[in-house]
Write an enzyme that holds these catalytic residues in place. Structure first.
Site: not given
Ligand code: ADP
Ligand code: MG
Length: 313
Positions: A10-11, A212, A126
């Site tokens: 979603g991000n 998700k 969450k």
């Molecule tokens: P999505 O909407 O795809 O679920 P999230 O923001 O929940 O996105 O998760 C992806 C984010 O996780 C990345 O953009 C990054 O900022 C973060 N992240 C946290 N830990 C890590 C890691 N070890 N390696 C890569 N990204 C990470």
């Molecule tokens: Mg996420």
């Protein structure tokens, strides 16, 4: 032919309808390319930012006019499935037509069963929606104690809601039927609408948001996928993420991944659920692989040239 479950974050979808459609249109050729390569795909997507926005819009409007009511999270998730599914359908259909491919594309509003006694109902964690200053968050919590806000990784305060683990996809049969008939199915969006069984065996929606990534693993199991591809804003999973020691991972075995989880490399609520979903998937059957990579690199995900591949070790 391989079956591939794809989960879009979603991000990575932007902050408004225009950005969302543009981001989807950019990613679609990569996704359809997987079909051209001879595979069957099934899609799911996140909704954290979008469900927060929808919830807030009704909450805000209902405070200003009695012609608009508040909606609970289960209805907001159903709306986000329609809104995001519509853009995906539109984008994918256009690409299928351009290439003259005979596939259909359809969004299925889906409910996902969770346990009534899931511990997350006692401990909401969450984050959904946008960021607030501490004083703003405290004022909202004082006015409406059912809303809980927590500080999110130094970025500001965000509303947090229960995120129970998914147990069963209610519309499983419909999904399998569509998949058998050359349909690209978009389903379990936002983790699915969370429902619990009441005393009479009927499903009732609950105010929560399922992650998700966990539902994507459940969906991948259901369709007996060979690959689970999780698309997110980063190209690869990293160790020491966001520090000068950051090191990107090209592939990890499941035992290695568990060690990194213990060492705290993956942030709860963002990367951790992806790694957990990948582990659940690869350990649930033979020859399965999961790949975590960015939205625009999806077509390279199976080539090993990009992303982090997770396999059973
Ligand atoms: P999505 O909407 O795809 O679920 P999230 O923001 O929940 O996105 O998760 C992806 C984010 O996780 C990345 O953009 C990054 O900022 C973060 N992240 C946290 N830990 C890590 C890691 N070890 N390696 C890569 N990204 C990470
Ligand atoms: Mg996420």
């Amino acid at each position: 032919m391989k079956v591939i479950t794809i989960a879009l974050g979603g991000n990575a979808l932007g902050n408004n309808p225009k950005e969302q459609q543009e981001n989807i249109d950019k990613a679609v050729p990569s996704l359809v390319d997987l079909i051209t390569q001879g595979h069957k795909i099934i899609l799911t997507h996140g909704n954290g930012p979008q469900v927060g926005m929808i919830y807030k819009a009704f909450d805000f409007a209902s405070a200003h006019t009695d012609k608009i009511c508040r909606f609970e999270l289960q209805e907001c998730t159903a709306m986000s499935q329609g809104y995001i599914g519509y853009h995906l359908q539109k984008g994918i259909r256009k690409e299928l037509q351009r290439l003259g491919m005979p596939w259909h594309v359809s969004t299925l509003v889906s409910q996902v069963e969770v346990y009534r006694h899931d511990p997350s109902f006692q401990n909401p964690d969450k984050p959904i929606g946008d960021f607030y200053r501490k004083e703003e968050a405290e004022a909202i919590m004082n006015a409406d104690p059912s809303q809980i806000f927590k500080e999110d990784a130094g970025r500001g305060w965000r509303r947090v809601v229960p995120s129970p683990k998914p147990v069963r996809i209610v519309e499983a049969e419909s999904i399998l039927n569509l998949l058998d008939h050359k349909f690209i199915v978009i389903t379990c969006g936002g983790g699915g609408v969370p429902v619990v069984k009441d005393e009479d065996g009927n499903y009732q929606g609950v105010s929560a948001v399922i992650d998700k990534d966990h539902s994507a693993a459940l969906l991948a199991d259901l369709v007996e996928a060979h690959y689970l591809i999780i698309l997110t804003p980063v190209d690869r999973v990293a160790l020491h993420y966001g520090t000068p020691q950051q090191r990107e991972l090209t592939e990890i075995g499941s035992s290695e991944a568990r060690r990194y989880i213990k060492e705290g490399h993956f942030a709860a609520g963002s990367m951790l659920p992806k790694i957990e979903a990948a582990l659940r998937f690869v350990e649930g059957g033979r020859g399965r692989q999961a790949v975590i990579t960015s939205l625009e690199k999806a077509h390279l995900a199976l080539s090993g040239k990009i992303g982090t591949r997770i396999y059973k070790s």
